[in-house]
Structure formats: C-alpha cells, structure tokens
Design a protein around this motif. Structure first.
Motif: not given
Length: 309
Positions: A236-241, A194-197, A265-271, A244-249
């Motif tokens: 800063l971060h959610q949209e870029y990720r 997730a951070r790599g994105l 939540s955190g690096a995801g994918p929990t909402v 990796a977690m399209p269902e979560s976003l």
C-alpha cells in the motif's frame, strides 16, 4: 483542584507504526525512551529546556508540542497552572519515523495529568487517548506509546476528525523472541511529505493482498515470528514513498532479498528489521550492515508504554 508540589517525571517509548502492511492500523513500542520532567511554578512564566534530539531546533515556547499537549490536558481538567517549567531529555530522533511526535503528545498529556492531584479521576485513560489521537491525527501512532507492546488501532464509523470521532486501540501479545534493529539515516523526512506521495486509490488486488499480510503479521508477532518475512510484505505505501527515501527503500530491498523481515518504520526514513533477541548473533549480523553515516540501535519491544517515575 490543586497541583502537586515539586517536579514530576514521565518516560515514553519510541514507536514504529505501519510495520509494513498494517498501514494506519498497527504499531509497536520500542525500548528507546524520551524523559519529560514538569513542574508547576509561580509567576506566570513558561520555561522550556531540551537536551538530546531537537536541542537547538525545536521551539521553546507555547508552540512546543509537549507544551501544547499539556495545555490540552489542563483545559480538559479545568485549570491552567500559573507557571510551568518543562525539561525534555530526548533520545527518540526527530522526523525519522520512530514516533517522536507521538511520544511528545502522550508524554505531555500524561505529565499534565500527573501534575494535578487526583488527575486520573478527572481525566481518565480513554479521554486522554481520544485527545492524543485528535492532536496526532492517527491513533495507530499514539496507541503503542500509551499502552506499550503491539497495538491495533483505528477509528469507529464516525467523522475522521472533529466532533463524533472515536478512536480505539487494542493491545495484543508479542512473542518474547521478537526484537528489532533500527537503521536511522542522518537526515529525516517529514511525515506530511511522505504522505503526499500516496495515491488516492490502489488496485483492489493490492488492497486484498495487503489485508491478508496484515492479518498474518498479527499472528506472526503474537506467536509465530518465523512468518515475519512473509507477513511484512507491503502493498500500500512503501513503494510509493521511494522517491522521498531511495536509500531507505534500497536497504529494505537488500535486507529482504537476504530473508530479513525489513520495513520502513512509520513514514520513514528509518528502516526497521525484525530480529530474534537484542544480544543474538542474528542481531549482531544486522547491526554490522548499518550504512556509513547512519545510526543503528538494537532494541527490545517495550511492554510498558508511558510511565510516571
């Protein structure tokens, strides 16, 4: 220095870091706890058992994160036990953005200290927290697991890792009306992936907007939860990720469109969605929106942090 006789048990809460705009700085402890029981035994053996989350998948040797954290604490204290027995009862799901690694690190460090007679005199809270931040890499993740409640954490002006680094954490108030609902997908996402994105740079306007929402979020969680929806807008971060977690976003988008303060939540994918009481009508409506195949938990904010039973 002597080890205590018999087993010692500690419990440590789940955590949610970032909380939307508070990237790598804000964290919240949640009332979903792992329980670790350790005992010093003769014979030079290591025995690790796990039930619950991670059962059958995590290593049962010296590479287990709780064991590694215990060894780090014993090294600071100055003596390793001859043998060690550890049992983990895990309720915090792994690789879901709910702080399972932070719970393992804090739990292991505190458990090792509790197994030493007078351990708190040898390994004080600040030294323990510095070691936890060093192992985890990000103090905002371990701060709420250690202190409980809502924490603001970071590093002083020093190298981000290694000698000279010093992390800080401040616990601040949480309005008693605040609770959360977490929607946990069946499959996880590794934090490293997730951070790599994330990009190396962001527009100045996004950074400024995010700083404003982070400040508002501190106020909203402290005593103005009516502002949580606006305060949890992230730049800063959610949209870029999203890849990796399209269902979560997609769930975050859906909830926010309906006025719910929802975040990854955190690096995801929990909402995570903020609510107004574990047993409130609002919470019941939120839990009813849990996607098929996901798990859903209505949780209060944990104010205790790590505890020795």
């Amino acid at each position: 220095m002597t080890f205590v006789e018999g087993p010692v048990t500690v419990t440590v809460p789940a955590t949610s870091a970032n909380l939307g705009p508070g990237y790598d700085s804000l964290g919240l402890a949640l009332d979903l706890r792992d329980e670790l029981t350790g005992e010093v035994v003769p014979g030079g053996t290591l025995e690790v058992t796990v039930e619950g989350a991670g059962e059958g998948t995590v290593p049962l040797d010296e590479s287990h994160l709780v064991v590694r954290s215990m060894r780090a604490a014993f090294e600071i204290i100055g003596k390793q036990p001859a043998g060690l027995r550890l049992h983990c009862r895990n309720r915090i799901p792994h690789a879901r953005g709910l702080g399972s690694s932070s719970a393992a690190i804090i739990g292991g460090l505190v458990l090792a200290r509790a197994l030493v007679a007078g351990g708190e005199l040898i390994l004080d809270d600040d030294t323990l927290f510095q070691k936890a931040a060093e192992i985890e890499g990000h103090p905002d993740n371990v701060a709420p697991a250690f202190h409980g409640g809502f924490t603001i954490a970071g590093d002083d002006d020093a190298p981000p890792t290694g000698a000279g680094r010093h992390s800080f954490a401040v616990r601040t108030a949480v309005d008693p009306r605040v609770s959360v609902v977490v929607f946990v997908p069946a499959t996880g996402v590794e934090t490293k992936a997730a951070r790599g994105l994330l990009p190396d740079t962001v527009p100045h306007s996004d950074a400024a907007a995010d700083a404003g929402r982070t400040a508002l979020l501190v106020a909203a969680l402290s005593d103005a939860p009516e502002h949580l929806h606006r305060a949890t807008r992230d730049f800063l971060h959610q949209e870029y990720r999203r890849p990796a977690m399209p269902e979560s976003l997609a769930l975050v988008d859906e909830l926010r469109a309906d006025g719910v303060a929802a975040i990854v939540s955190g690096a995801g994918p929990t909402v995570l969605a903020f609510s107004s009481g574990v047993e409130s009508a609002e919470t019941s409506k939120l839990t009813a929106r849990c996607p098929e195949g996901w798990a859903c938990h209505a949780l209060s904010v944990d104010m205790d942090g790590v505890r020795i039973l």
